[in-house]
Scaffold this motif. Sequence first.
Motif, short mmCIF file in Angstrom:
data_model
loop_
_atom_site.label_atom_id
_atom_site.label_comp_id
_atom_site.label_asym_id
_atom_site.label_seq_id
_atom_site.Cartn_x
_atom_site.Cartn_y
_atom_site.Cartn_z
N ARG A 1 0.83 -1.21 0.00
CA ARG A 1 0.00 0.00 0.00
C ARG A 1 0.86 1.26 0.00
O ARG A 1 2.04 1.22 0.32
CB ARG A 1 -0.94 0.01 1.20
CG ARG A 1 -0.24 0.08 2.53
CD ARG A 1 -1.23 -0.02 3.69
NE ARG A 1 -0.57 -0.03 4.97
CZ ARG A 1 -0.09 -1.11 5.57
NH1 ARG A 1 -0.20 -2.30 4.99
NH2 ARG A 1 0.51 -1.03 6.74
N SER B 1 0.27 5.17 1.49
CA SER B 1 -0.62 5.99 2.31
C SER B 1 -0.19 7.44 2.26
O SER B 1 1.00 7.74 2.23
CB SER B 1 -0.57 5.52 3.77
OG SER B 1 -0.90 4.16 3.87
N TRP C 1 -2.31 0.90 -9.04
CA TRP C 1 -2.82 1.11 -7.69
C TRP C 1 -4.34 1.15 -7.77
O TRP C 1 -4.91 1.41 -8.83
CB TRP C 1 -2.29 2.39 -7.04
CG TRP C 1 -2.50 3.66 -7.80
CD1 TRP C 1 -1.60 4.28 -8.62
CD2 TRP C 1 -3.69 4.48 -7.84
NE1 TRP C 1 -2.15 5.42 -9.16
CE2 TRP C 1 -3.43 5.57 -8.68
CE3 TRP C 1 -4.94 4.39 -7.23
CZ2 TRP C 1 -4.37 6.56 -8.95
CZ3 TRP C 1 -5.88 5.38 -7.50
CH2 TRP C 1 -5.59 6.45 -8.35
N TRP D 1 -8.12 2.26 -1.88
CA TRP D 1 -8.49 1.36 -0.79
C TRP D 1 -9.48 2.02 0.17
O TRP D 1 -10.46 1.41 0.56
CB TRP D 1 -7.25 0.90 -0.02
CG TRP D 1 -7.61 -0.14 0.97
CD1 TRP D 1 -7.84 0.04 2.31
CD2 TRP D 1 -7.87 -1.52 0.71
NE1 TRP D 1 -8.19 -1.15 2.89
CE2 TRP D 1 -8.22 -2.13 1.92
CE3 TRP D 1 -7.82 -2.30 -0.44
CZ2 TRP D 1 -8.53 -3.47 2.03
CZ3 TRP D 1 -8.13 -3.64 -0.34
CH2 TRP D 1 -8.48 -4.21 0.88
N VAL E 1 -5.47 5.74 1.62
CA VAL E 1 -4.68 4.53 1.40
C VAL E 1 -5.01 3.98 0.01
O VAL E 1 -6.17 3.79 -0.34
CB VAL E 1 -4.97 3.46 2.48
CG1 VAL E 1 -4.21 2.17 2.18
CG2 VAL E 1 -4.62 3.98 3.86
N GLU F 1 -4.10 0.73 -2.55
CA GLU F 1 -3.52 -0.62 -2.65
C GLU F 1 -2.62 -0.65 -3.88
O GLU F 1 -3.05 -0.29 -4.97
CB GLU F 1 -4.62 -1.67 -2.79
CG GLU F 1 -4.08 -3.07 -2.98
CD GLU F 1 -5.16 -4.09 -3.23
OE1 GLU F 1 -4.88 -5.28 -3.04
OE2 GLU F 1 -6.29 -3.71 -3.63
#
Length: 158
Positions: free
Chosen positions: A23, A25, A111, A114, A126, A128
Motif C-alpha cells: 500500500r 498511504s 494502484w 483502498w 490509502v 492498494e
Amino acid sequence: MSDQAEIDRVNHTGLGPTLPDARWSFKIDLGLSPDDVWIRVIDVIQSIVAYNYDSWPNDDYWKTTLPKWLSSSMITEEEARVAMARTPRGQWDELPWEFGSWLEAIRERDWKWWGYERSGNEVLVVLEVTGVPPRISAFKQILLASGAQILSEESTVL
C-alpha cells in the motif's frame, strides 16, 4: 470491466478491518475549503475507477470529462517539448505533467483506491499497490491540483 469493490470503496468512508500488504498511504491537509477540495479529489477518483485498462476511453473523452482545475494544472504536448529541450534530462521528472502522459500513467496506474479516514481538514488516504512500479506521482497530481497539501506519505512496497 471496472472493479466494483474499488468503486464501492471510493463511495464509503473508512479503511476496513485490514489494510492491504502492499500500500501507499498519504496524510493530506485539505486547506481552508476542506469540503470543496475533498469533493474535487473524490469526483476525479470516481471518474478514473469507473474504467479499467481495457475499457479506458480515448483522450478526447477525458479532455471533456475531467475538470479544468485538473487539466489546467498540466502542460500541453508542445509546452512539454519546449520544456524538455531546455531542461537537462536528469531533471525531466521535475517538469509539470503533460496531460497525455498523465492520462497514460493513470490508465496504467498499478494502484487501486483502498479507502480514507477524514478528521476535519486532514485525511488519511490509502491506495492498494497492485503492480510495480505504481504510478503514484500521477495520483499526487490529483491531490495537488485539487488544492490539497501532502503532509506525509508512506509505502509498504518493497
